[in-house]
Motif scaffolding. Structure first.
Motif, short mmCIF file in Angstrom:
data_model
loop_
_atom_site.label_atom_id
_atom_site.label_comp_id
_atom_site.label_asym_id
_atom_site.label_seq_id
_atom_site.Cartn_x
_atom_site.Cartn_y
_atom_site.Cartn_z
N MET A 73 0.86 -1.19 0.00
CA MET A 73 0.00 0.00 0.00
C MET A 73 0.89 1.24 0.00
SD MET A 73 -2.97 -1.46 0.06
CE MET A 73 -4.28 -0.42 0.69
N THR A 74 0.77 2.06 -1.04
CA THR A 74 1.70 3.16 -1.25
C THR A 74 0.95 4.46 -1.49
OG1 THR A 74 3.26 1.63 -2.28
CG2 THR A 74 3.64 3.95 -2.67
N VAL A 75 1.56 5.57 -1.04
CA VAL A 75 1.06 6.91 -1.36
C VAL A 75 2.10 7.63 -2.19
CG1 VAL A 75 0.38 9.15 -0.43
CG2 VAL A 75 -0.36 7.05 0.72
N ALA A 76 1.69 8.22 -3.30
CA ALA A 76 2.57 9.08 -4.10
C ALA A 76 2.40 10.51 -3.62
CB ALA A 76 2.24 8.97 -5.58
N VAL A 77 3.50 11.17 -3.31
CA VAL A 77 3.48 12.58 -2.94
C VAL A 77 4.11 13.35 -4.10
CG1 VAL A 77 4.26 14.34 -1.34
CG2 VAL A 77 3.56 12.10 -0.48
N LEU A 78 3.34 14.21 -4.72
CA LEU A 78 3.77 14.94 -5.91
C LEU A 78 4.25 16.32 -5.49
CD1 LEU A 78 0.77 13.98 -8.24
CD2 LEU A 78 2.78 12.62 -7.61
N GLY A 79 5.55 16.55 -5.61
CA GLY A 79 6.15 17.81 -5.21
C GLY A 79 6.89 17.67 -3.90
N SER A 80 8.17 18.10 -3.89
CA SER A 80 8.97 17.95 -2.66
C SER A 80 9.44 19.29 -2.13
CB SER A 80 10.15 17.01 -2.89
OG SER A 80 11.12 17.60 -3.72
N GLY A 81 8.53 20.28 -2.16
CA GLY A 81 8.75 21.47 -1.37
C GLY A 81 8.46 21.12 0.09
N PRO A 82 8.48 22.11 0.99
CA PRO A 82 8.28 21.80 2.41
C PRO A 82 6.98 21.07 2.71
CG PRO A 82 9.16 24.01 2.17
CD PRO A 82 8.85 23.52 0.78
N VAL A 83 5.90 21.35 1.96
CA VAL A 83 4.63 20.68 2.22
C VAL A 83 4.71 19.22 1.81
CG1 VAL A 83 2.17 20.61 1.65
CG2 VAL A 83 3.30 22.81 2.05
N GLY A 84 5.23 18.95 0.61
CA GLY A 84 5.38 17.57 0.17
C GLY A 84 6.36 16.79 1.02
N GLN A 85 7.47 17.43 1.39
CA GLN A 85 8.44 16.78 2.27
C GLN A 85 7.79 16.40 3.60
OE1 GLN A 85 11.22 20.18 1.97
NE2 GLN A 85 12.82 18.65 1.71
N THR A 86 7.05 17.33 4.18
CA THR A 86 6.40 17.07 5.46
C THR A 86 5.41 15.93 5.34
OG1 THR A 86 6.65 19.40 6.10
CG2 THR A 86 5.04 18.10 7.32
N ALA A 87 4.61 15.94 4.28
CA ALA A 87 3.62 14.87 4.08
C ALA A 87 4.31 13.52 3.96
CB ALA A 87 2.79 15.17 2.83
N ALA A 88 5.40 13.46 3.19
CA ALA A 88 6.10 12.18 3.00
C ALA A 88 6.66 11.67 4.33
CB ALA A 88 7.22 12.36 1.98
N LEU A 89 7.26 12.55 5.10
CA LEU A 89 7.84 12.13 6.38
C LEU A 89 6.76 11.71 7.38
CD1 LEU A 89 10.59 14.88 6.63
CD2 LEU A 89 11.02 12.40 6.60
N LEU A 90 5.65 12.40 7.41
CA LEU A 90 4.57 12.02 8.31
C LEU A 90 3.98 10.67 7.94
CD1 LEU A 90 2.81 15.49 8.59
CD2 LEU A 90 3.82 14.24 10.50
N LEU A 91 3.78 10.44 6.65
CA LEU A 91 3.27 9.14 6.21
C LEU A 91 4.23 8.02 6.59
CD1 LEU A 91 1.92 10.24 2.73
CD2 LEU A 91 0.53 9.15 4.51
N ALA A 92 5.52 8.25 6.36
CA ALA A 92 6.52 7.23 6.70
C ALA A 92 6.53 6.97 8.20
CB ALA A 92 7.89 7.67 6.21
N ARG A 93 6.33 8.01 9.00
CA ARG A 93 6.28 7.82 10.45
C ARG A 93 5.12 6.91 10.83
NH1 ARG A 93 4.86 12.86 14.03
NH2 ARG A 93 2.80 12.15 13.42
N TRP A 94 4.03 6.97 10.08
CA TRP A 94 2.89 6.08 10.32
C TRP A 94 3.09 4.71 9.68
CZ3 TRP A 94 0.15 7.26 14.20
CH2 TRP A 94 -0.23 8.57 14.48
N GLY A 95 4.25 4.48 9.05
CA GLY A 95 4.54 3.17 8.47
C GLY A 95 4.05 3.00 7.05
N VAL A 96 3.72 4.10 6.37
CA VAL A 96 3.20 4.03 5.00
C VAL A 96 4.33 4.25 4.01
CG1 VAL A 96 1.61 5.08 3.35
CG2 VAL A 96 0.94 4.86 5.77
N PRO A 97 4.57 3.33 3.07
CA PRO A 97 5.57 3.57 2.01
C PRO A 97 5.15 4.72 1.11
CG PRO A 97 5.02 1.24 2.18
CD PRO A 97 4.00 1.98 2.99
N VAL A 98 6.12 5.54 0.71
CA VAL A 98 5.86 6.75 -0.06
C VAL A 98 6.78 6.80 -1.27
CG1 VAL A 98 5.94 9.28 -0.01
CG2 VAL A 98 5.18 8.04 2.01
N VAL A 99 6.23 7.22 -2.40
CA VAL A 99 7.04 7.61 -3.56
C VAL A 99 6.95 9.13 -3.67
CG1 VAL A 99 7.43 7.40 -6.04
CG2 VAL A 99 6.59 5.43 -4.74
#
Length: 499
Positions: free
Chosen positions: A1-27
């Motif tokens: 189960m994966t979430v794609a985060v489109l854009g790695s400005g501060p908002v995208g970076q934060t979203a990716a790190l928060l998802l990973a903290r919850w154990g969710v794989p992120v692209v």
């Protein structure tokens, strides 16, 4: 189960790190091969944004940022008033100024150390479809690439037109005619390092405004309102830019580190959820920067989206929980648009009646009526379907500038510590029940809190807190059924059987 985060400005970076903290794989997808390290860009980080980043291991951002505690407002040569920012009982400062480039650098270091995040640089998104799952089409130097994910967060910024079109969204609203010149200046300005300064109609920019923010390393960010036909290149060539700067600095030596010209907008998409894609940050809403509501609101988008996607992917909530992302964060964006539009209407009156009214207010110097920007604050989810109202704690509406509402349902938990630990940190491990002595919380993840204190808790109460540290419900002498009903409402579904 994966979430794609489109854009790695501060908002995208934060979203990716928060998802990973919850154990969710992120692209994590970004069109740029490397970062642009120049320019202050989004510089004002509010306390609750710093809190989110600290929870991810980026507490250094609060330490490195320049803390300012006083906002001064002037009319011409006269100071109208100064506003001292409240400490709020938190160990974190109310605001810091730090360049966006440094924020991105720190978050990139955390991303590189996170095995659940697969970052794809040099991937320009050309299309997004949802044939069951989310399919992201990208152009790369090696040719077309396709990324598939269960869900996606679109954080592609103000220029994310391709993604918005693919999702049937567009940024509706207005653009302001006047431009704003922004210069990062390195200079020695004693006494200015802890103050934000705002001028209405100063002698050195007559009829318009100037805003000065201190930054680390003896740098200052200066914003001038300039006419819509302003020509930066001509001003630099003719020496007018130097004269403009020296009108503020005097004969002190200085260095221009970065400069740019911006036009401000108030724009908002109709829907922040488009099927399996959640739109966040500037991809979903644009506001004028007075009050620092852009980046700070985007980080709040990221946290709201991340825990809800994690709960859906873990099977602890149904997909209907994602609709509450739109409900809550679109309402926040509407409020930000209202607040910043009122500021821009005061800064740049659109008709003669408003110009006269502004002149009267500035001449009178009435603090409450002068609008130089209401500083960023959390949005309160008091009307959310996830919030259980408490008639004993009615929400009285938006409090005065610089004030926070009393704790209660829909309000962000105050940053307080009890014997069990810091409450916000405990809440960010999952739903949490705060209980006063005598409340039976058997089988529920709970922490006992004292009566009174920062929460104003009353005997026999239990406070249900969401994974983003917002209060979902305050219950009086609750039974297990009462707790389950509030919990079910806060998770947007029937109770899954675990906190």
């Amino acid at each position: 189960m994966t979430v794609a985060v489109l854009g790695s400005g501060p908002v995208g970076q934060t979203a990716a790190l928060l998802l990973a903290r919850w154990g969710v794989p992120v692209v994590l997808v970004d069109e740029h091969e490397v970062r642009d390290p120049v320019g202050s860009k989004a510089i004002c980080q509010q306390r609750d944004t710093l809190d989110v980043w600290a929870s991810l291991g980026a507490g250094c951002l609060a330490e490195e940022g320049l803390t300012w505690t006083t906002a001064r407002t002037f009319h011409r040569d006269t100071e109208l008033f100064s506003l001292k920012l409240p400490d709020g009982g938190s160990a974190l400062p109310p605001f810091v100024n730090l360049s966006q480039a440094r924020v991105e650098e720190v978050l990139d270091e955390l991303i590189a150390a996170q095995p659940l995040i697969d970052i794809r640089r040099g991937h320009r998104v050309t299309g997004v479809t949802q044939p069951g799952r989310v399919v992201v089409e990208c152009d790369t130097a090696a040719g077309p690439r396709r990324i598939e994910a269960d869900y996606a967060i679109a954080a592609t910024g103000a220029r994310g037109d391709t993604v918005r079109r693919a999702l049937g969204q567009h940024l509706a609203g207005v653009s302001f005619r006047d431009l704003f010149l922004i210069c990062d200046i390195r200079a020695d300005l004693p006494g200015w390092a802890a103050e934000r300064r705002f001028w209405f109609d100063p002698p050195w920019n007559p009829g318009r405004q100037v805003l000065i923010h201190p930054c680390p390393g003896s740098q200052f960010r200066i914003d001038w309102q300039v006419p819509e036909d302003y020509d930066l290149a001509a001003e630099e060539t003719g020496g007018a830019l130097d004269r403009r700067i020296r009108a503020i600095l005097g004969d002190r030596p200085y260095e221009v580190v970065w400069r740019s010209v911006y036009r401000f907008h108030t724009r908002l998409v109709e829907r922040m959820r488009a099927g399996r894609v959640l739109l966040a940050g500037d991809c979903a809403h644009l506001v004028a920067p007075f009050g620092a509501r852009g980046l700070n609101s985007g980080v709040a988008d990221a946290e709201n989206a991340a825990w809800k996607l994690a709960w859906v992917l873990r099977g602890d909530a149904g997909e209907e929980l994602l609709e509450s992302y739109h409900t809550e964060r679109h309402a926040a964006a509407v409020e930000n648009a209202e607040v910043t539009t009122a500021t821009m209407d005061f800064l740049v009156p659109q008709d003669e009646a408003r110009r006269r009214r502004r002149a009267e207010v500035l001449a009178g110097g009435v603090h409450a009526e002068v609008d130089s920007g209401r500083l960023a604050e959390p949005f309160w989810y008091t009307d959310s379907p996830l919030t259980t109202p408490d008639p004993r704690r009615p929400f009285a509406g938006r409090p005065p500038r610089g004030a926070l509402p009393p704790p209660g349902p829909g309000v962000l938990l105050p940053d307080v510590t009890v014997p069990a630990g810091r409450l916000r940190a405990l809440a960010r491990e999952g739903f949490l029940l705060l209980t006063t002595p005598g409340v039976d919380a058997d089988g529920v993840r709970s922490v006992e809190i004292p009566v009174g204190g920062a929460l104003g808790a009353r005997p026999g109460e239990a406070w249900l807190v969401r994974p983003d540290a917002y209060v979902a419900a305050v219950l009086r002498q609750p039974t297990r059924s009462d707790i389950e009903r509030a919990w079910s409402a806060a998770a947007g579904r029937e109770c899954s059987g675990r906190f």
